[in-house]
Design an enzyme around this catalytic site. Sequence first.
Site, PDB file in Angstrom:
ATOM      1  CE  LYS A 138      37.584  39.398  44.922  1.00  0.00           C
ATOM      2  NZ  LYS A 138      38.568  38.754  45.825  1.00  0.00           N
TER       3      LYS A 138
HETATM    4  C1  LIG Z   1      40.075  35.387  50.014  1.00  0.00           C
HETATM    5  C2  LIG Z   1      40.549  35.163  48.600  1.00  0.00           C
HETATM    6  N1  LIG Z   1      40.808  33.895  48.208  1.00  0.00           N
HETATM    7  C3  LIG Z   1      41.217  33.624  46.948  1.00  0.00           C
HETATM    8  C4  LIG Z   1      41.418  34.644  46.031  1.00  0.00           C
HETATM    9  C5  LIG Z   1      41.856  34.260  44.627  1.00  0.00           C
HETATM   10  O1  LIG Z   1      40.759  34.410  43.759  1.00  0.00           O
HETATM   11  P1  LIG Z   1      40.987  34.766  42.218  1.00  0.00           P
HETATM   12  O2  LIG Z   1      41.449  36.174  42.169  1.00  0.00           O
HETATM   13  O3  LIG Z   1      39.650  34.584  41.571  1.00  0.00           O
HETATM   14  O4  LIG Z   1      42.025  33.806  41.698  1.00  0.00           O
HETATM   15  C6  LIG Z   1      41.177  35.984  46.399  1.00  0.00           C
HETATM   16  C7  LIG Z   1      41.406  37.094  45.405  1.00  0.00           C
HETATM   17  N2  LIG Z   1      41.898  38.274  46.053  1.00  0.00           N
HETATM   18  C8  LIG Z   1      41.622  39.505  45.339  1.00  0.00           C
HETATM   19  C9  LIG Z   1      41.693  40.689  46.248  1.00  0.00           C
HETATM   20  C10 LIG Z   1      43.056  41.263  46.467  1.00  0.00           C
HETATM   21  C11 LIG Z   1      42.959  42.580  47.262  1.00  0.00           C
HETATM   22  O5  LIG Z   1      43.905  42.891  48.020  1.00  0.00           O
HETATM   23  O6  LIG Z   1      41.951  43.277  47.144  1.00  0.00           O
HETATM   24  C12 LIG Z   1      42.497  39.607  44.087  1.00  0.00           C
HETATM   25  O7  LIG Z   1      43.476  38.831  43.968  1.00  0.00           O
HETATM   26  O8  LIG Z   1      42.124  40.420  43.210  1.00  0.00           O
HETATM   27  C13 LIG Z   1      40.711  36.238  47.688  1.00  0.00           C
HETATM   28  O9  LIG Z   1      40.438  37.494  48.103  1.00  0.00           O
END
Ligand SMILES: Cc1[nH+]cc(COP(=O)(O)O)c(CN[C@@H](CCC(=O)O)C(=O)O)c1O
Length: 305
Positions: A158
């Site tokens: 991330k």
């Molecule tokens: C690209 C991406 N893909 C999938 C996910 C889902 O991952 P998880 O949160 O572990 O289920 C997130 C979380 N996106 C984060 C960032 C949001 C933001 O605007 O900053 C979040 O949901 O916290 C992503 O950024």
Amino acid sequence: MADRDGKIWMDGEMVDWRDAKIHVLTHTLHYGCGVFEGVRAYNTVDGTAVFRLQEHTDRLFNSAKILRMTMPFSKEQVNEAQRAVVRANKLESCYIRPLVWIGSQKLGVSPKGNQIHVMIAAWAWGAYLGEEGMKRGIRVKTSSYTRHHVNITMTQAKAVSNYTNSILANMEALDDGYDEALLLDSSGFVSEGAGENVFVVKNGVIYTPDLSAGALNGITRNTVFAICKDLGIEIVQKRITRDEIYIADECFFTGTAAEVTPIRELDRLEIGAGSRGPITEKIQSAFFDIVNGRNAKYANWLTKV
Ligand SMILES: Cc1[nH+]cc(COP(=O)(O)O)c(CN[C@@H](CCC(=O)O)C(=O)O)c1O
């Protein structure tokens, strides 16, 4: 965000929100090499608790390892810091943002010789894609931007730098009147949303892209797998095309911020009945039971602050 009151955990100290500043010659600010997490704490039936804290901290450390950043604190210290920052800000439910970045001792592509820093902030954050969207479903556009190739950026990290791709896709979608973007991988298969994983329902079976399409290994995605097992719903990871979504019965996004958000339309084509589908509603309801502490089976996923 900067002109708020409250506390931020910064390199081991709790500092005033407005004093949590860094130098403009900070390496990550120039070159984008940094990692972060998105975590939520919920006001559960048994008090405020962080959802899947350890999994998020594990991923933060994995992200740092992939980007060859040596973490200056232990996992236990980062776990405790997240709990402490929720308490220090007196938040009953909130979004927690850990960030790890490379300091300002020197610039130049090579970061060697710079200090690695960690901060953790927390703030109240409601429905990421809108309360109406959680009920009615949102409108999504297939992005003109392609999701990262898995050997161009490290998609299991991330990483801060990965998000320019997300920002451009999201801005294009919003400028075109949609609520969010869906990105395809470099082979044209569905990858994920700008900040979410994606799921498709067809004839009672749930499908989601396998991670070779460059999607982040989402913790909420993993939670949906557990929910499907509990509900006896078959879930399959496979390559998905955009037109499979057009003719699907249901579709939804998942993420820590997005939680479980139904998608009612892709590229101006209604998906199923053009609203939140029945299986999506079941998943959403089961998700909120878990994060609010109403499902004892998952009590270990909730860490009280
Ligand atoms: C690209 C991406 N893909 C999938 C996910 C889902 O991952 P998880 O949160 O572990 O289920 C997130 C979380 N996106 C984060 C960032 C949001 C933001 O605007 O900053 C979040 O949901 O916290 C992503 O950024």
